[in-house]
Write an enzyme that holds these catalytic residues in place. Structure first.
Site, PDB file in Angstrom:
ATOM      1  N   ASP A 111       3.444  -6.582   3.850  1.00  0.00           N
ATOM      2  CA  ASP A 111       2.853  -5.763   4.393  1.00  0.00           C
ATOM      3  C   ASP A 111       3.051  -6.044   6.135  1.00  0.00           C
ATOM      4  OD1 ASP A 111       1.844  -3.177   5.495  1.00  0.00           O
ATOM      5  OD2 ASP A 111      -0.204  -3.834   5.391  1.00  0.00           O
ATOM      6  N   ASP A 141      -0.192   4.443   1.275  1.00  0.00           N
ATOM      7  CA  ASP A 141      -0.415   5.435   2.312  1.00  0.00           C
ATOM      8  C   ASP A 141       0.571   4.891   3.647  1.00  0.00           C
ATOM      9  OD1 ASP A 141      -2.161   3.196   2.698  1.00  0.00           O
ATOM     10  OD2 ASP A 141      -3.267   4.653   4.314  1.00  0.00           O
ATOM     11  N   ASP A 143       6.102   0.778   6.500  1.00  0.00           N
ATOM     12  CA  ASP A 143       4.821   0.457   6.368  1.00  0.00           C
ATOM     13  C   ASP A 143       4.126   1.297   5.469  1.00  0.00           C
ATOM     14  OD1 ASP A 143       2.309  -0.622   6.779  1.00  0.00           O
ATOM     15  OD2 ASP A 143       2.106  -0.183   8.881  1.00  0.00           O
ATOM     16  N   GLU A 147      -4.938   1.955   2.951  1.00  0.00           N
ATOM     17  CA  GLU A 147      -4.954   0.838   3.569  1.00  0.00           C
ATOM     18  C   GLU A 147      -5.109   1.167   5.125  1.00  0.00           C
ATOM     19  OE1 GLU A 147      -3.321  -2.610   6.156  1.00  0.00           O
ATOM     20  OE2 GLU A 147      -2.589  -0.728   5.744  1.00  0.00           O
ATOM     21  N   GLU A 148      -4.406   2.031   5.680  1.00  0.00           N
ATOM     22  CA  GLU A 148      -4.275   2.459   7.065  1.00  0.00           C
ATOM     23  C   GLU A 148      -5.482   2.986   7.506  1.00  0.00           C
ATOM     24  OE1 GLU A 148      -1.801   1.717   8.753  1.00  0.00           O
ATOM     25  OE2 GLU A 148       0.017   1.528   7.443  1.00  0.00           O
ATOM     26  N   HIS A 191       0.763  -1.252   0.061  1.00  0.00           N
ATOM     27  CA  HIS A 191       0.030   0.133  -0.016  1.00  0.00           C
ATOM     28  C   HIS A 191       0.905   1.452  -0.109  1.00  0.00           C
ATOM     29  CE1 HIS A 191       0.297   0.703   4.633  1.00  0.00           C
ATOM     30  NE2 HIS A 191       0.214  -0.343   4.534  1.00  0.00           N
ATOM     31  N   HIS A 234       4.406   2.869  12.652  1.00  0.00           N
ATOM     32  CA  HIS A 234       3.618   4.086  12.835  1.00  0.00           C
ATOM     33  C   HIS A 234       4.006   5.097  13.986  1.00  0.00           C
ATOM     34  CE1 HIS A 234      -0.397   1.671  11.587  1.00  0.00           C
ATOM     35  NE2 HIS A 234       0.640   1.275  10.860  1.00  0.00           N
TER      36      HIS A 234
END
Length: 427
Positions: free
Chosen positions: A217, A80, A139, A194-195, A78, A399
């Site tokens: 991922d 984002d 990520d 995705e997030e 992904h 994150h």
């Protein structure tokens, strides 16, 4: 080009999604990376590379001559990055020959093996970190980088058999190019949002054309996940009644205090900070309130479908209790489904997991499986009919500003992907 070099380039592009947008993509800045990837894919020789109006990137690598009838394998990552920490102005830092000990990365941030024991296993690696002010974005830009590095290796090869039989990839050196490996059709997709749980909704499965797929991922390179949470969001909207506090007895309904009552009715031990493994939770993540109105927002998570339903019934019971106490219409509960546990749809095709384990064994890795305490695009895709377990990227502490990954782990992931492609080239 090594996967780590691609990651460093991609990490500098701001692609944070926005859960309040209501659009796909939720942020137009995700197109900045999408368009770059399409250009890079075309330069590699992926002639059909394209990005659609919703910021989904597609491309395919045709099968080696004579292998056109083999299983078509999809690889997905992904675009984002998470909202938890700034993804703007990311400045990756490279630490060569990391010694496995404490490391100051900037802005008062320290990677400490006492907190993160896996750091000791990374001694001797080239460690890539943030500068302590943003997340890194591995990520899932690491997944993108690894998939495109695989694409480069496949395309630069002539398709001649140079590897031992089976899935043996032990002869592939880290960071190598021009590996000659026969393969069936390989499909590539990079998704937005995705997030925020929207990454797979608009993926065109017919255009993608994969029989099975993997999201790239996850965390450690030896990890494979095929169990996720069942997930939903819940929102309580509370209507109060404001009157002068001096004459409020029997009349005022303080919405903020009612919101606090709702929170108090949630099981206090069933929170993210108190649970692990297969244990589910309620996660309060937003609370706003005044006398007139208030809102409570929380996540509902459980691996068990039965327990997931129990959790939702608990919230409906809370809504009913509040309305019985304060009057009909005081509290309105809305539950929005997000994704389901992919295990049910992976179990009929466990070759997806078994082949990865076989590849890892041949690479000298011990394959680890663990339930994801979250979800991936594969959660939705598996329920849409495309079985899609999740592979690691080689990164850690996603994150946040302590996020990190190593060049060597990324090389290992590329070799795992090569091995998977090799497996599905067999009859």
């Amino acid at each position: 080009m090594r996967a780590c070099e691609r990651l460093i380039q991609y990490a500098k592009i701001w692609t944070t999604s926005d859960e309040h947008s209501g659009k796909t993509p939720s942020t137009m800045r995700q197109f900045d990376l999408a368009r770059l990837l399409v250009s890079e894919m075309k330069a590699l020789g992926i002639e059909d590379a394209r990005v659609d109006e919703h910021c989904y990137v597609y491309g395919s690598i045709p099968a080696t001559e004579g292998y056109e009838d083999r299983t078509s394998i999809g690889l997905i990552a992904h675009l984002d990055t998470a909202l938890d920490c700034s993804g703007e102005n990311v400045s990756p830092r490279i630490h060569k020959d990391y010694d496995g000990g404490k490391l100051a990365i900037g802005n008062g941030r320290v990677l400490d093996p006492d907190l993160f024991p896996h750091l000791k296993t990374l001694a001797g690696h080239t460690l890539i970190t943030t500068d302590g002010t943003t997340l890194l974005g591995a990520d899932d830009k690491a997944g993108i980088a690894e998939i495109l590095t695989l694409a480069q290796l496949l395309i630069e090869g002539s398709g001649e058999e140079t590897l031992p039989g089976g899935c043996d990839v032990s002869g592939i050196p880290a960071g190598s190019t021009g590996v000659k490996i026969p393969h069936g059709p390989v499909r590539i997709a990079f998704t937005p949002d995705e997030e925020i749980g929207g990454g797979a909704y608009l993926l065109d499965l017919d255009a993608f054309g994969a029989d099975y797929a993997y999201t790239v991922d996850g965390g450690a390179p030896q990890m494979i996940n095929y169990e996720t949470f069942n997930a939903a969001t819940a929102r309580f909207e509370i209507k109060g009644l404001s009157v002068h506090p001096g004459s409020a007895k029997g009349i005022m309904k303080n919405a903020a205090l009612i919101a606090c009552e709702i929170i108090a009715m949630l099981p206090s031990a069933e929170t993210p900070q108190n649970t692990e493994g297969y244990e589910g939770f309620y996660h309060l993540f937003d609370l706003k309130g005044s006398v007139e109105s208030a809102s409570v927002r929380c996540l509902i998570r459980d691996h068990s479908a039965q327990q997931f339903e129990v959790r939702q019934k608990m919230l409906r019971f809370i809504e009913k209790t509040v309305n019985e106490k304060y009057g009909a219409g005081t509290c309105t509960l809305t539950i929005d489904q997000q994704y389901r546990n992919m295990e049910e749809n992976i179990e009929p095709c466990m070759h997806l997991v078994d082949n990865v384990k076989k590849v890892m064994k041949e690479l000298g890795l011990r394959a680890d499986t663990a339930p994801i305490r979250g979800g991936t695009d594969g959660s939705q895709l598996s329920y849409r009919g495309l079985p899609c377990p999740n592979l690691g990227t080689g990164g850690y502490c996603f994150h946040g500003p302590l996020e990190h990954i190593t060049a060597e782990n990324m090389d290992t992931v590329v070799r795992i992907l090569l091995g998977i492609v090799r497996c599905y080239a067999q009859k």
